[in-house]
Design a protein around this motif. Structure first.
Motif, mmCIF file in Angstrom:
data_model
loop_
_atom_site.group_PDB
_atom_site.id
_atom_site.type_symbol
_atom_site.label_atom_id
_atom_site.label_comp_id
_atom_site.label_asym_id
_atom_site.label_seq_id
_atom_site.Cartn_x
_atom_site.Cartn_y
_atom_site.Cartn_z
ATOM 1 N N LEU A 158 6.352 -15.247 -6.854
ATOM 2 C CA LEU A 158 5.891 -14.885 -8.200
ATOM 3 C C LEU A 158 4.373 -14.952 -8.341
ATOM 4 N N LYS A 159 3.663 -14.636 -7.273
ATOM 5 C CA LYS A 159 2.207 -14.617 -7.315
ATOM 6 C C LYS A 159 1.672 -13.228 -7.633
ATOM 7 N N VAL A 160 2.549 -12.245 -7.666
ATOM 8 C CA VAL A 160 2.162 -10.877 -8.026
ATOM 9 C C VAL A 160 2.897 -10.532 -9.310
ATOM 10 N N HIS A 161 2.129 -10.274 -10.357
ATOM 11 C CA HIS A 161 2.694 -9.908 -11.665
ATOM 12 C C HIS A 161 1.598 -9.224 -12.478
ATOM 13 N N SER A 162 1.903 -8.883 -13.705
ATOM 14 C CA SER A 162 0.978 -8.089 -14.511
ATOM 15 C C SER A 162 -0.372 -8.768 -14.737
ATOM 16 N N LYS A 163 -0.416 -10.079 -14.663
ATOM 17 C CA LYS A 163 -1.681 -10.786 -14.878
ATOM 18 C C LYS A 163 -2.349 -11.207 -13.565
ATOM 19 N N SER A 164 -1.729 -10.872 -12.455
ATOM 20 C CA SER A 164 -2.280 -11.197 -11.141
ATOM 21 C C SER A 164 -2.008 -10.031 -10.182
ATOM 22 N N LEU A 165 -2.854 -9.014 -10.274
ATOM 23 C CA LEU A 165 -2.644 -7.781 -9.516
ATOM 24 C C LEU A 165 -3.675 -7.543 -8.418
ATOM 25 N N ASN A 166 -4.625 -8.446 -8.265
ATOM 26 C CA ASN A 166 -5.718 -8.192 -7.334
ATOM 27 C C ASN A 166 -5.223 -7.901 -5.915
ATOM 28 N N THR A 167 -4.369 -8.752 -5.371
ATOM 29 C CA THR A 167 -3.869 -8.552 -4.008
ATOM 30 C C THR A 167 -3.049 -7.277 -3.916
ATOM 31 N N MET A 168 -2.235 -7.023 -4.917
ATOM 32 C CA MET A 168 -1.410 -5.815 -4.944
ATOM 33 C C MET A 168 -2.289 -4.563 -4.984
ATOM 34 N N GLU A 169 -3.339 -4.602 -5.807
ATOM 35 C CA GLU A 169 -4.250 -3.451 -5.889
ATOM 36 C C GLU A 169 -4.949 -3.215 -4.560
ATOM 37 N N MET A 170 -5.356 -4.287 -3.886
ATOM 38 C CA MET A 170 -6.018 -4.139 -2.598
ATOM 39 C C MET A 170 -5.065 -3.562 -1.548
ATOM 40 N N ALA A 171 -3.829 -4.063 -1.532
ATOM 41 C CA ALA A 171 -2.840 -3.545 -0.573
ATOM 42 C C ALA A 171 -2.557 -2.071 -0.850
ATOM 43 N N THR A 172 -2.450 -1.721 -2.110
ATOM 44 C CA THR A 172 -2.181 -0.330 -2.489
ATOM 45 C C THR A 172 -3.343 0.574 -2.068
ATOM 46 N N THR A 173 -4.554 0.138 -2.331
ATOM 47 C CA THR A 173 -5.732 0.915 -1.938
ATOM 48 C C THR A 173 -5.761 1.119 -0.429
ATOM 49 N N TYR A 174 -5.566 0.038 0.311
ATOM 50 C CA TYR A 174 -5.638 0.113 1.772
ATOM 51 C C TYR A 174 -4.531 1.008 2.329
ATOM 52 N N TRP A 175 -3.316 0.853 1.812
ATOM 53 C CA TRP A 175 -2.203 1.634 2.334
ATOM 54 C C TRP A 175 -2.358 3.119 2.022
ATOM 55 N N HIS A 176 -2.760 3.437 0.793
ATOM 56 C CA HIS A 176 -2.987 4.847 0.451
ATOM 57 C C HIS A 176 -4.115 5.428 1.314
ATOM 58 N N PHE A 177 -5.131 4.632 1.572
ATOM 59 C CA PHE A 177 -6.217 5.071 2.441
ATOM 60 C C PHE A 177 -5.693 5.388 3.839
ATOM 61 N N LEU A 178 -4.862 4.496 4.391
ATOM 62 C CA LEU A 178 -4.312 4.730 5.729
ATOM 63 C C LEU A 178 -3.433 5.975 5.766
ATOM 64 N N GLY A 179 -2.662 6.187 4.708
ATOM 65 C CA GLY A 179 -1.849 7.396 4.625
ATOM 66 C C GLY A 179 -2.711 8.645 4.583
ATOM 67 N N GLY A 180 -3.758 8.614 3.766
ATOM 68 C CA GLY A 180 -4.678 9.741 3.695
ATOM 69 C C GLY A 180 -5.399 9.976 5.009
ATOM 70 N N LEU A 181 -5.757 8.892 5.677
ATOM 71 C CA LEU A 181 -6.414 8.999 6.973
ATOM 72 C C LEU A 181 -5.493 9.665 7.999
ATOM 73 N N TRP A 182 -4.210 9.266 8.001
ATOM 74 C CA TRP A 182 -3.269 9.892 8.934
ATOM 75 C C TRP A 182 -3.140 11.387 8.651
ATOM 76 N N LEU A 183 -3.010 11.747 7.369
ATOM 77 C CA LEU A 183 -2.863 13.164 7.031
ATOM 78 C C LEU A 183 -4.104 13.946 7.443
ATOM 79 N N TYR A 184 -5.279 13.356 7.267
ATOM 80 C CA TYR A 184 -6.508 13.997 7.726
ATOM 81 C C TYR A 184 -6.467 14.203 9.242
ATOM 82 N N LEU A 185 -6.118 13.146 9.982
ATOM 83 C CA LEU A 185 -6.078 13.257 11.444
ATOM 84 C C LEU A 185 -5.063 14.302 11.897
#
Length: 193
Positions: A158-185
């Motif tokens: 229960l460390k990820v919730h509406s008032k604690s999203l920092n880690t979730m936002e970072m994981a989402t950013t990184y994962w979407h970036f990796l997906g975009g990078l793969w599609l580019y490659l």
């Protein structure tokens, strides 16, 4: 006294970002620079001749679909976290982790398919570049899967919730970036192999 107050400058609030997010963005810029340099080197070396012509493994299409689907499941998790929907959050994170692992397995099978087509790491630079592109991306993806597993464990604590999203936002950013990078490659390789 009244005149003096009129001339006081209003200090604007500086743009601020969590230090970990800032570090992530610096890292992403570094990764972009690495792959930009590699793709530039690929084009320059290809123009010199003595370039192996080969067909890309069909599994690249499958892994591209997997990475797109994993971005969808992660985005679903992120939206669920914002709404404190913990069941959907955990399910989406678990699916994303499994899809990330499936992508890595697919990359392994793509290397097997390349060997079957006589495309090797050593020999012609065309094959070397392909293995470097996919291997370096897989290395980043492994770190992304580890990050996702950490976030998944955090959701059960229960460390990820509406008032604690920092880690979730970072994981989402990184994962979407990796997906975009793969599609580019993948698109780069389709157009330039």
């Amino acid at each position: 006294m009244e005149k003096e107050l009129k001339y006081i400058d209003i200090v604007e609030q500086p743009i601020s970002m969590h230090p970990k997010k800032f570090a992530l963005w610096l890292f992403l810029v570094t990764v972009v620079m690495i792959f930009a340099a590699l793709t530039s080197a690929y084009i320059v070396r290809q123009s010199e001749g003595n370039w192996l012509e080969y067909e890309l493994p069909e599994i690249f299409w499958v892994t591209s679909g997997i990475v797109l689907l994993s971005s969808v499941t992660l985005q679903w998790s992120y939206v669920s976290a914002k709404k404190d929907n913990f069941v959907s959050l955990r399910l989406g994170m678990l699916l994303t982790v499994l899809l990330g692992i499936a992508f890595l397995v697919g990359q392994w099978y793509s290397w097997i398919a390349l060997v079957d087509r006589d495309v090797f790491f050593v020999g012609n630079p065309a094959g070397s570049f392909l293995y470097v592109f996919t291997g370096l991306h897989a290395l980043h993806l492994i770190s992304g899967v580890i990050f996702l597993i950490i976030v998944l464990i955090s959701t059960f604590r229960l460390k990820v919730h509406s008032k604690s999203l920092n880690t979730m936002e970072m994981a989402t950013t990184y994962w979407h970036f990796l997906g975009g990078l793969w599609l580019y490659l993948f698109m780069f390789l389709l157009l330039n192999h």
